[in-house]
Structures are given as structure tokens and as C-alpha cells.
Design a protein around this motif. Structure first.
Motif, PDB file in Angstrom:
ATOM      1  N   VAL A 184       0.854  -1.196   0.000  1.00 27.63           N
ATOM      2  CA  VAL A 184       0.000   0.000   0.000  1.00 27.63           C
ATOM      3  C   VAL A 184       0.884   1.238   0.000  1.00 27.63           C
ATOM      4  O   VAL A 184       1.731   1.408   0.879  1.00 27.63           O
ATOM      5  CB  VAL A 184      -0.938   0.017   1.224  1.00 27.63           C
ATOM      6  N   SER A 185       0.669   2.098  -0.978  1.00 26.55           N
ATOM      7  CA  SER A 185       1.537   3.273  -1.129  1.00 26.55           C
ATOM      8  C   SER A 185       0.961   4.540  -0.500  1.00 26.55           C
ATOM      9  O   SER A 185       1.702   5.457  -0.161  1.00 26.55           O
ATOM     10  CB  SER A 185       1.806   3.536  -2.614  1.00 26.55           C
ATOM     11  N   HIS A 186      -0.354   4.606  -0.349  1.00 26.49           N
ATOM     12  CA  HIS A 186      -0.995   5.831   0.136  1.00 26.49           C
ATOM     13  C   HIS A 186      -1.973   5.480   1.262  1.00 26.49           C
ATOM     14  O   HIS A 186      -2.884   4.673   1.079  1.00 26.49           O
ATOM     15  CB  HIS A 186      -1.753   6.530  -0.993  1.00 26.49           C
ATOM     16  N   TRP A 187      -1.769   6.141   2.396  1.00 20.44           N
ATOM     17  CA  TRP A 187      -2.606   5.902   3.576  1.00 20.44           C
ATOM     18  C   TRP A 187      -3.320   7.186   3.982  1.00 20.44           C
ATOM     19  O   TRP A 187      -2.727   8.266   3.991  1.00 20.44           O
ATOM     20  CB  TRP A 187      -1.758   5.439   4.750  1.00 20.44           C
ATOM     21  N   GLY A 252      10.337   4.752   6.230  1.00 21.02           N
ATOM     22  CA  GLY A 252      11.676   4.605   5.672  1.00 21.02           C
ATOM     23  C   GLY A 252      11.886   3.304   4.930  1.00 21.02           C
ATOM     24  O   GLY A 252      12.696   3.229   4.003  1.00 21.02           O
ATOM     25  N   VAL A 253      11.111   2.272   5.295  1.00 21.42           N
ATOM     26  CA  VAL A 253      11.231   0.965   4.651  1.00 21.42           C
ATOM     27  C   VAL A 253      10.192   0.795   3.552  1.00 21.42           C
ATOM     28  O   VAL A 253      10.495   0.295   2.466  1.00 21.42           O
ATOM     29  CB  VAL A 253      11.078  -0.160   5.697  1.00 21.42           C
ATOM     30  N   GLN A 254       8.976   1.225   3.826  1.00 26.41           N
ATOM     31  CA  GLN A 254       7.876   0.984   2.890  1.00 26.41           C
ATOM     32  C   GLN A 254       7.744   2.067   1.824  1.00 26.41           C
ATOM     33  O   GLN A 254       7.103   1.844   0.793  1.00 26.41           O
ATOM     34  CB  GLN A 254       6.568   0.853   3.672  1.00 26.41           C
ATOM     35  N   ASN A 255       8.281   3.253   2.113  1.00 28.22           N
ATOM     36  CA  ASN A 255       8.308   4.348   1.132  1.00 28.22           C
ATOM     37  C   ASN A 255       6.920   4.811   0.693  1.00 28.22           C
ATOM     38  O   ASN A 255       6.725   5.269  -0.439  1.00 28.22           O
ATOM     39  CB  ASN A 255       9.122   3.938  -0.106  1.00 28.22           C
ATOM     40  N   GLY A 256       5.957   4.701   1.580  1.00 29.06           N
ATOM     41  CA  GLY A 256       4.625   5.208   1.291  1.00 29.06           C
ATOM     42  C   GLY A 256       4.447   6.623   1.813  1.00 29.06           C
ATOM     43  O   GLY A 256       5.377   7.238   2.344  1.00 29.06           O
ATOM     44  N   VAL A 257       3.235   7.152   1.640  1.00 29.51           N
ATOM     45  CA  VAL A 257       2.895   8.483   2.142  1.00 29.51           C
ATOM     46  C   VAL A 257       1.593   8.382   2.914  1.00 29.51           C
ATOM     47  O   VAL A 257       0.773   7.490   2.702  1.00 29.51           O
ATOM     48  CB  VAL A 257       2.763   9.515   1.001  1.00 29.51           C
ATOM     49  N   VAL A 258       1.403   9.329   3.830  1.00 34.39           N
ATOM     50  CA  VAL A 258       0.206   9.331   4.667  1.00 34.39           C
ATOM     51  C   VAL A 258      -0.382  10.737   4.658  1.00 34.39           C
ATOM     52  O   VAL A 258       0.340  11.724   4.779  1.00 34.39           O
ATOM     53  CB  VAL A 258       0.533   8.850   6.096  1.00 34.39           C
TER      54      VAL A 258
END
Length: 514
Positions: A184-187, A252-258
Motif C-alpha cells: 500500500v503506497s498511500h494511507w 523509511g522501509v515501505q516508502n509510502g505516504v500518509v
């Protein structure tokens, strides 16, 4: 003070532009930035069904609907049956050429008691859904909370009125990040915290049905004068705590955004009087600034603190530092516009006041309407320009953060057919307005139609349809049928020329070609 002046100048300038608009819009998918995404969305309670299956426990929406609160006496027990039909739906998402899909996770399905053991059946379901989307290269946008609080937490300590909600929400978010964050990239932690606070704890229109006389009806508990502000405050602290958790442990590990979500409607002054212009700015500060202002500046708008006084909680220094900057993007849910007139002479300066009264403003859908006074218009004004103005307002007042339009759509009555030309007109108009804002420098990153399918609607049950796909709620198989809008959106995403036209014959011809 500089921000207030800028806001007022922006609104005054718009008075000169209100009559603008019209004309055919012509644009293609390629007119949008390369990294821009188009998608559609749903939410767990509204689409999944399977309300009592595989370990799921009731949410406050289950309790609310089963008490007969909906006008049509409906429930989300089956809804669009997305829990069982997710494979078919993922294939439809792909076949519609959607670039992204936005959905929410059901807290009472994943953690049935609100805290504690995780439900393995829920893990299996959401992993299967996510993996199906990954298979087709669909960008995944997940909302953690779409108004469906586990009833267990409501019963235990009152849910969002208690600061205890922060720790439980963080623990729930931690499970979601850990289990699904690799894909999942966007939370988005919370959907529409402003609407949740007002509709659930002022008017009592949403569960848990809190309100007090004379501000709400048919409530047995609640205090409309203070609870909306308390819930808004706890929501911001819960949101910011989840953002900090994600940034420190996972980003830092998953490189997603919230990001942070807020419900918006554009506000026009009812007249060009100084009083109405000031009332319009107050409304913007109360409706939008309530959520975005603390996230950008670390505190509530001054007019809210002045008008609500001790009824609105204050941020401690550490809370202000926690909340400020707690987003990588803003998500807005936008459908309509309203007119605002000053009501300061008719509102008691002392005595009981609720959130709406604290605005000292009256809302109207059109210039011909009598005063309504509530935060949600009874009818929807179709005003594409309002989306452009809202995006440019966020750009000017809040520093031009990345923005996703996370909901935009058009509801039609239950007998809505698949020839939904009105919806095509609506969507094309708002998309064109969004493109104009982008050309004017607004940092818009994506657009999601509400909704992908016809679903259980929180304001109207099954009496209003927003979907690109028609769902036959009378059929136990919940058959999906593409509407004209689904073909239109799909063709646009295949980079065919989009035209904003109200000629039904042209739309019918498009449908006939499929």
C-alpha cells in the motif's frame, strides 16, 4: 493576520469571477501531469456486506441502521456484497482502466474487539484484495477509518469522545501498516473528521447519534455544544499520532505516504456586503480550517477559538508540535458549493450555542433559497468552478501542499438507469475545473470518483446511487452493470477525447458502440 488578509482578498477577488464558466471543455488524459492518477473509491461498511461473517463484530453503523434510523430502514448487512465479490470487482477495476483504487479497512472486521487479537479471516480477505490490485498494477489508496468504529469501543468508553481512542487507533493502524504496508503506497488515517464531529455529535444524524436539544433530534445522549469540538480534537491527535508512528516505524522501509482528509464545499458570499464576505471566511475557517489549520500551523483558527471559547480544547505545546506538519498530502472530499450570509445579529452571544451557531452564518444552496443554517445543504448545487476555487484557496492559504480529490461524484435516485448522462456531465465539469486549478499552479496529484459501484450511502441508504457500475440490490447476486459513466471514464483513461456536452444523443451513441 497576513493569512486572514490573504484569505479575504482571495474571496473578494472571486466575487468578480462567479459569473465565469460555461463553454465546452476539451481535454485528454495527457493534459494532466505524468504522475497524476485517476481512480474511484468505496468504503468498507458501504460495499463489503458480510456484516456477521468470518469473525466481524458490529460497528456503530450496524447498531445505528439496525435501530431503524435510515429513512428507508436499510442496513449495510449485505450492501454490494464486496466481501464475496472482490475478485470480480478487481477485474472490473482493471477493465475500467482505473489507475488507482481507494477503499477502507473495516476496523471491527480486522480487530473484532477494537483492540487485541487480529482476525485471520480479515487478514486473508484484505491480503487477497490488495494482491489482486497489485497483480493489475493498480495504485492502492487505503483509508483506515471510514466512520465505522467498533461498537465494543463505543460501549466501553464512548469512542471518539474519549482520549483513550488515540491509543486504540494507533494499535489498529500499526497492524494495518505491518500487514499491508509493503504493497500500500498511500494511507489516509481518518475520513472527514469535520463531518464525523458534526453529524455524529451535534445533529446526531450519524452514529453514535449524540446530540442535545435544541440542536439535534432523537438523541438520548450527547452535548451538542461541546462534543463536536472534543471529537474534532481527539481526531486530530489520533491522526497525528498515527502519522508519527508511520514515519518513525514504517515510512523509511515501505516508502509510502500518509495524508489527512477533510470534507469541503466551496463558499460564496450571498452578497457583496462586507458582513457576508466576513461570514464566508468564518465558514471556511470553521469547516475547512478546523482540520487543515492545525495541521499546517499547529493551532485552530483564531475565529474558532474566539467564538467557541472554552468549549474548544486547547493544544498543549507538545500536542501542537505533534499535529503541525502531520501529513504528506491533503485529501479533500468535494461535491458542491453553497452561499453564505451573515447571521451574527440573530445568534445569541451568550447561552447555549453549537458548532453551527458559533459560525454566525446562514447557508443556502442558491441565492433564491430561504435560510437553512445547517452545515449540509438539503440539495446539491452543481458548481464545477467551486472545486477550482477550493483547490486554489488551499494553494494560497495553506502553502500549496500535494492534494488528492479523494471523493467527487453525483448521486441519482434509486431508479437511476445505466444511461447516466447527468453523471457524465457532472464528472467532466469537475475534472475540467480541477485541470484549470492545476494550470494555475495548484499541486493536485489525483482524482477519485465516488463511487466505483453503487453502495449503501450513509445519507440515503439505497435510495441514492453514485456508482459508475449499477448494482442490482434486489438480486441476491448483486449483479454489476456498467453505466454510461463507466464507459465514458474508461474511454477517457484510454486517452480518448473527453467532451463536456449535455447532448444525451451523443452519450447514447457512445454507449451503443460498446
Amino acid at each position: 493576520m497576513r493569512r486572514v488578509v490573504a484569505s479575504l482578498l482571495f474571496l473578494v477577488g472571486l466575487l468578480l469571477k462567479i459569473i465565469e464558466g460555461g463553454g465546452a471543455l476539451k481535454f485528454t488524459r495527457e493534459d494532466f501531469p505524468q504522475d497524476f492518477v485517476f481512480g474511484a473509491g468505496t468504503s468498507a461498511y458501504q460495499v463489503e456486506g458480510a456484516a456477521a461473517e468470518d469473525g466481524r463484530t458490529p460497528s456503530i453503523w450496524d447498531t445505528f441502521t439496525h435501530s431503524g434510523r435510515m429513512l428507508d430502514k436499510s442496513t449495510g448487512d449485505v450492501a454490494a456484497d464486496g466481501y464475496h465479490k472482490y475478485k470480480e470487482d478487481v477485474k472490473l477495476i482493471h477493465d475500467t482502466n482505473l489507475e488507482a483504487y481507494r477503499f477502507s479497512i473495516s476496523w471491527p472486521r480486522l480487530i473484532p474487539n477494537g483492540r487485541g487479537p487480529v482476525n485471520p479471516k480479515a487478514l486473508e480477505y484484505y491480503n487477497n484484495l490488495i494482491n489482486g490490485l497489485v497483480k493489475y498494477g493498480i495504485q492502492i489508496h487505503v483509508t483506515l477509518y471510514h466512520l465505522d468504529l467498533p461498537q465494543a469501543l463505543e460501549d466501553e468508553y464512548g469512542g471518539w469522545v474519549s482520549p483513550r481512542i488515540v491509543d486504540d487507533f494507533m494499535a489498529y493502524a500499526d497492524v494495518c501498516f505491518r500487514e499491508f504496508g509493503d504493497r500500500v503506497s498511500h494511507w489516509t488515517p481518518l475520513v472527514e473528521p469535520n463531518v464525523n464531529a458534526m453529524a455524529s455529535y451535534d445533529s446526531g444524524a450519524f452514529p453514535p447519534n449524540h446530540c442535545s436539544y435544541p440542536f439535534g433530534l432523537n438523541c438520548t445522549v450527547g452535548n451538542s455544544t461541546v462534543e463536536p469540538y472534543i471529537v474534532g480534537h481527539n481526531s486530530l491527535l489520533a491522526h497525528a499520532s498515527v502519522v508519527r508512528l508511520y514515519r518513525e516505524k514504517y515510512q523509511g522501509v515501505q516508502n509510502g505516504v500518509v495524508g489527512a482528509n477533510v470534507y469541503t464545499f466551496w463558499c460564496y458570499p450571498f452578497s457583496n456586503s462586507a458582513a457576508d464576505i466576513a461570514a464566508t471566511q468564518r465558514s471556511m475557517d470553521f469547516m475547512v480550517g478546523w482540520i487543515i489549520h492545525p495541521l499546517v500551523f499547529g493551532d485552530y483558527p483564531e475565529v474558532m477559538k474566539k467564538n467557541a471559547g472554552s468549549r474548544i480544547p486547547s493544544f498543549t505545546k507538545s500536542q501542537s508540535e505533534l499535529v503541525k506538519g502531520a501529513f504528506d498530502f491533503l485529501g479533500i472530499n468535494h461535491y458542491t458549493s453553497i452561499y453564505v450570509s451573515d447571521n451574527s445579529n440573530n445568534v445569541p452571544k451568550t447561552g447555549l450555542r453549537d458548532f453551527n451557531a458559533d459560525m454566525f452564518a446562514t447557508f443556502r444552496v442558491t441565492r433564491d433559497d430561504p435560510p437553512a443554517g445547517k452545515f449540509v445543504p438539503t440539495r446539491m448545487q452543481i458548481d464545477p468552478a467551486g472545486l477550482q476555487y477550493m483547490l486554489e484557496y488551499i494553494k494560497e492559504v495553506y502553502g500549496n501542499p500535494p492534494v488528492y480529490i479523494q471523493e467527487n461524484g453525483y448521486g441519482q435516485k434509486a431508479n437511476d438507469t445505466i444511461h447516466d448522462a447527468e453523471r457524465v456531465d457532472y464528472l467532466s465539469g469537475y475534472m475540467g475545473s480541477m485541470l484549470s486549478a492545476i494550470k494555475n499552479g495548484a499541486n493536485v496529484k489525483g482524482y477519485f470518483v465516488w463511487s466505483f459501484l453503487d453502495v449503501f450511502e450513509v445519507l440515503a441508504g439505497y435510495q441514492s446511487r453514485y456508482g459508475l457500475y449499477y448494482v442490482d440490490f434486489e438480486d441476491e447476486n448483486r449483479t454489476r452493470t456498467p453505466k454510461l459513466s463507466a464507459y465514458w471514464y474508461s474511454n477517457f483513461l484510454k486517452k480518448k477525447l473527453l467532451k463536456n456536452s449535455k447532448r444525451r444523443s451523443k452519450y447514447a451513441a457512445i454507449l451503443a458502440e460498446q
